[in-house]
Scaffold this motif. Structure first.
Motif, PDB file in Angstrom:
ATOM      1  N   ALA A 199       0.840  -1.200   0.000  1.00 47.18           N
ATOM      2  CA  ALA A 199       0.000   0.000   0.000  1.00 47.18           C
ATOM      3  C   ALA A 199       0.871   1.244   0.000  1.00 47.18           C
ATOM      4  N   SER A 200       0.399   2.275  -0.689  1.00 42.22           N
ATOM      5  CA  SER A 200       1.143   3.543  -0.686  1.00 42.22           C
ATOM      6  C   SER A 200       0.169   4.702  -0.824  1.00 42.22           C
ATOM      7  N   ASP A 201       0.521   5.812  -0.210  1.00 39.31           N
ATOM      8  CA  ASP A 201      -0.275   7.016  -0.404  1.00 39.31           C
ATOM      9  C   ASP A 201       0.035   7.577  -1.797  1.00 39.31           C
ATOM     10  N   GLN A 202      -0.520   8.742  -2.136  1.00 39.37           N
ATOM     11  CA  GLN A 202      -0.449   9.248  -3.510  1.00 39.37           C
ATOM     12  C   GLN A 202       0.120  10.662  -3.579  1.00 39.37           C
ATOM     13  N   ARG A 203       1.077  10.981  -2.713  1.00 38.67           N
ATOM     14  CA  ARG A 203       1.565  12.364  -2.693  1.00 38.67           C
ATOM     15  C   ARG A 203       3.087  12.427  -2.736  1.00 38.67           C
ATOM     16  N   LEU A 204       3.590  13.385  -3.521  1.00 40.70           N
ATOM     17  CA  LEU A 204       5.007  13.734  -3.539  1.00 40.70           C
ATOM     18  C   LEU A 204       5.210  15.014  -2.750  1.00 40.70           C
ATOM     19  N   THR A 205       6.350  15.112  -2.078  1.00 45.06           N
ATOM     20  CA  THR A 205       6.738  16.345  -1.389  1.00 45.06           C
ATOM     21  C   THR A 205       7.963  16.919  -2.088  1.00 45.06           C
ATOM     22  N   ILE A 206       7.863  18.156  -2.554  1.00 43.23           N
ATOM     23  CA  ILE A 206       8.975  18.816  -3.231  1.00 43.23           C
ATOM     24  C   ILE A 206       9.560  19.851  -2.274  1.00 43.23           C
ATOM     25  N   GLU A 207      10.828  19.659  -1.908  1.00 42.64           N
ATOM     26  CA  GLU A 207      11.521  20.585  -1.013  1.00 42.64           C
ATOM     27  C   GLU A 207      12.562  21.361  -1.813  1.00 42.64           C
ATOM     28  N   CYS A 208      12.421  22.683  -1.816  1.00 37.56           N
ATOM     29  CA  CYS A 208      13.294  23.540  -2.621  1.00 37.56           C
ATOM     30  C   CYS A 208      14.253  24.327  -1.738  1.00 37.56           C
ATOM     31  N   ALA A 209      15.489  24.473  -2.212  1.00 40.27           N
ATOM     32  CA  ALA A 209      16.490  25.254  -1.494  1.00 40.27           C
ATOM     33  C   ALA A 209      16.119  26.740  -1.542  1.00 40.27           C
TER      34      ALA A 209
ATOM     35  N   TYR B   4      -7.854   2.576   8.155  1.00 39.80           N
ATOM     36  CA  TYR B   4      -7.738   3.196   9.478  1.00 39.80           C
ATOM     37  C   TYR B   4      -6.323   3.715   9.714  1.00 39.80           C
ATOM     38  N   PHE B   5      -5.332   2.917   9.344  1.00 38.92           N
ATOM     39  CA  PHE B   5      -3.939   3.313   9.563  1.00 38.92           C
ATOM     40  C   PHE B   5      -3.591   4.566   8.758  1.00 38.92           C
ATOM     41  N   PHE B   6      -3.976   4.612   7.487  1.00 37.28           N
ATOM     42  CA  PHE B   6      -3.672   5.776   6.655  1.00 37.28           C
ATOM     43  C   PHE B   6      -4.398   7.022   7.162  1.00 37.28           C
TER      44      PHE B   6
ATOM     45  N   ARG C 278      -5.319   7.654  10.225  1.00 35.62           N
ATOM     46  CA  ARG C 278      -4.660   8.062  11.462  1.00 35.62           C
ATOM     47  C   ARG C 278      -3.359   8.811  11.178  1.00 35.62           C
ATOM     48  N   GLN C 279      -2.539   8.285  10.262  1.00 38.44           N
ATOM     49  CA  GLN C 279      -1.271   8.943   9.939  1.00 38.44           C
ATOM     50  C   GLN C 279      -1.504  10.313   9.307  1.00 38.44           C
ATOM     51  N   LYS C 280      -2.536  10.434   8.480  1.00 36.80           N
ATOM     52  CA  LYS C 280      -2.821  11.694   7.800  1.00 36.80           C
ATOM     53  C   LYS C 280      -3.142  12.801   8.787  1.00 36.80           C
ATOM     54  N   ARG C 281      -3.634  12.466   9.951  1.00 34.11           N
ATOM     55  CA  ARG C 281      -4.034  13.486  10.923  1.00 34.11           C
ATOM     56  C   ARG C 281      -2.852  14.272  11.471  1.00 34.11           C
ATOM     57  N   PHE C 282      -1.635  13.714  11.409  1.00 32.22           N
ATOM     58  CA  PHE C 282      -0.476  14.470  11.889  1.00 32.22           C
ATOM     59  C   PHE C 282       0.655  14.520  10.859  1.00 32.22           C
ATOM     60  N   ASP C 283       0.369  14.100   9.619  1.00 34.72           N
ATOM     61  CA  ASP C 283       1.391  14.148   8.575  1.00 34.72           C
ATOM     62  C   ASP C 283       0.754  14.656   7.281  1.00 34.72           C
ATOM     63  N   GLU C 284       0.956  15.942   6.988  1.00 35.19           N
ATOM     64  CA  GLU C 284       0.330  16.543   5.812  1.00 35.19           C
ATOM     65  C   GLU C 284       1.012  16.126   4.505  1.00 35.19           C
ATOM     66  N   SER C 285       2.117  15.390   4.589  1.00 32.15           N
ATOM     67  CA  SER C 285       2.828  14.981   3.382  1.00 32.15           C
ATOM     68  C   SER C 285       2.225  13.737   2.733  1.00 32.15           C
ATOM     69  N   ILE C 286       1.126  13.208   3.305  1.00 32.92           N
ATOM     70  CA  ILE C 286       0.518  12.007   2.732  1.00 32.92           C
ATOM     71  C   ILE C 286      -0.962  12.232   2.452  1.00 32.92           C
ATOM     72  N   THR C 287      -1.523  11.303   1.677  1.00 32.14           N
ATOM     73  CA  THR C 287      -2.961  11.281   1.437  1.00 32.14           C
ATOM     74  C   THR C 287      -3.566  10.129   2.234  1.00 32.14           C
ATOM     75  N   SER C 288      -4.793  10.301   2.669  1.00 32.87           N
ATOM     76  CA  SER C 288      -5.449   9.202   3.385  1.00 32.87           C
ATOM     77  C   SER C 288      -5.919   8.127   2.408  1.00 32.87           C
ATOM     78  N   SER C 289      -6.269   8.518   1.170  1.00 30.89           N
ATOM     79  CA  SER C 289      -6.567   7.529   0.142  1.00 30.89           C
ATOM     80  C   SER C 289      -5.257   6.899  -0.320  1.00 30.89           C
ATOM     81  N   PHE C 290      -5.328   5.684  -0.863  1.00 27.74           N
ATOM     82  CA  PHE C 290      -4.081   4.986  -1.176  1.00 27.74           C
ATOM     83  C   PHE C 290      -4.273   3.983  -2.313  1.00 27.74           C
ATOM     84  N   ASP C 291      -3.149   3.604  -2.912  1.00 29.46           N
ATOM     85  CA  ASP C 291      -3.123   2.535  -3.902  1.00 29.46           C
ATOM     86  C   ASP C 291      -2.771   1.241  -3.183  1.00 29.46           C
ATOM     87  N   LEU C 292      -3.352   0.141  -3.640  1.00 34.48           N
ATOM     88  CA  LEU C 292      -3.168  -1.138  -2.971  1.00 34.48           C
ATOM     89  C   LEU C 292      -2.960  -2.244  -3.999  1.00 34.48           C
TER      90      LEU C 292
END
Length: 231
Positions: free
Chosen positions: A31-41, A193-195, A197-211
């Motif tokens: 399973a994986s969420d569906q979001r990329l995080t781009i961090e720029c200098a 449920y796990f996704f 829960r994690q989404k509630r304190f981690d904005e870098s992920i999506t609660s929906s996911f690929d499986l």
């Protein structure tokens, strides 16, 4: 890929976060969420952090599927090298990871540590195994995920959070259900449920996911998207 290459030239790092690998004896789940995080200098004058959703982190390959997290380009190199080694029937995952890291630093002018995680389902000799490869800053490790166990790749959260053990303890074998549909629905709800829960304190992920679900006897698998909106 053009967008990714342009952002790398702009001195940016693109990362993937939440992935989960589960071995439930008769079936494996990736399973994986569906979001990329781009961090720029700072010198890029771009936003320090940008999110891109609807990115597919699970890919089919000849022996099953793979899902990755960490640095996008590092794990792209790893996937390419994995396929090349597999064609030669070479399964030295430490060597693959070392080659991927070498290509990464040859092609990307950066002093940032190159890290990433891969969960790989491999169907050989009438069985499916999940291999967990971890590329850390100063260490490369891999192991086979045993039946009735789950591994997680996360950005946010405490390493000693009891949720991980609760999750593993909640896994159930197929023969504990009246039918396969109940088995699948039960574990999908557990992952949802796990996704959430994690989404509630981690904005870098999506609660929906690929499986990706794969039969460990036949090797047949299917990839679906699970919509998982907040209640």
């Amino acid at each position: 890929m053009i967008i990714i290459q342009t952002l790398i030239l702009a001195n940016s790092t693109i990362k993937m976060t939440l992935t989960v690998a589960i071995n439930i004896q008769d079936y494996i789940f990736l399973a994986s969420d569906q979001r990329l995080t781009i961090e720029c200098a700072p010198e890029t004058n771009l936003p320090p952090k940008t999110y891109i959703s609807h990115y597919k982190k699970i890919k089919y390959w000849e022996y099953g599927a793979i899902t990755v997290s960490g640095d996008v380009m590092l794990m792209h190199y790893f996937f390419v090298i994995l396929q090349a080694h597999a064609k030669q029937n070479c399964w030295d995952f430490l060597q693959m990871a070392q080659e991927a890291r070498c290509f990464y630093f040859q092609n990307n002018k950066t002093t940032q540590p190159a890290t990433g995680t891969a969960f790989i389902s491999i169907y050989t000799l009438d069985k499916v195994e999940i291999v967990h490869v971890s590329i850390k800053e100063h260490l490369i490790e891999y192991e086979v995920i045993e039946p009735m166990h789950a591994h997680f790749s996360l950005y946010a959260g405490r390493p000693d959070d009891p949720i991980y053990q609760v999750f593993v303890n909640s896994l159930k074998k197929l023969d504990q259900f009246l039918n396969r549909e109940d088995f699948f629905n039960y574990h999908i709800e557990l992952i949802k449920y796990f996704f959430t829960r994690q989404k509630r304190f981690d904005e870098s992920i999506t609660s929906s996911f690929d499986l990706f679900i794969q039969n460990t006897t036949t090797g047949k698998g299917v990839l679906i998207t699970v919509n998982n909106s907040e209640p």
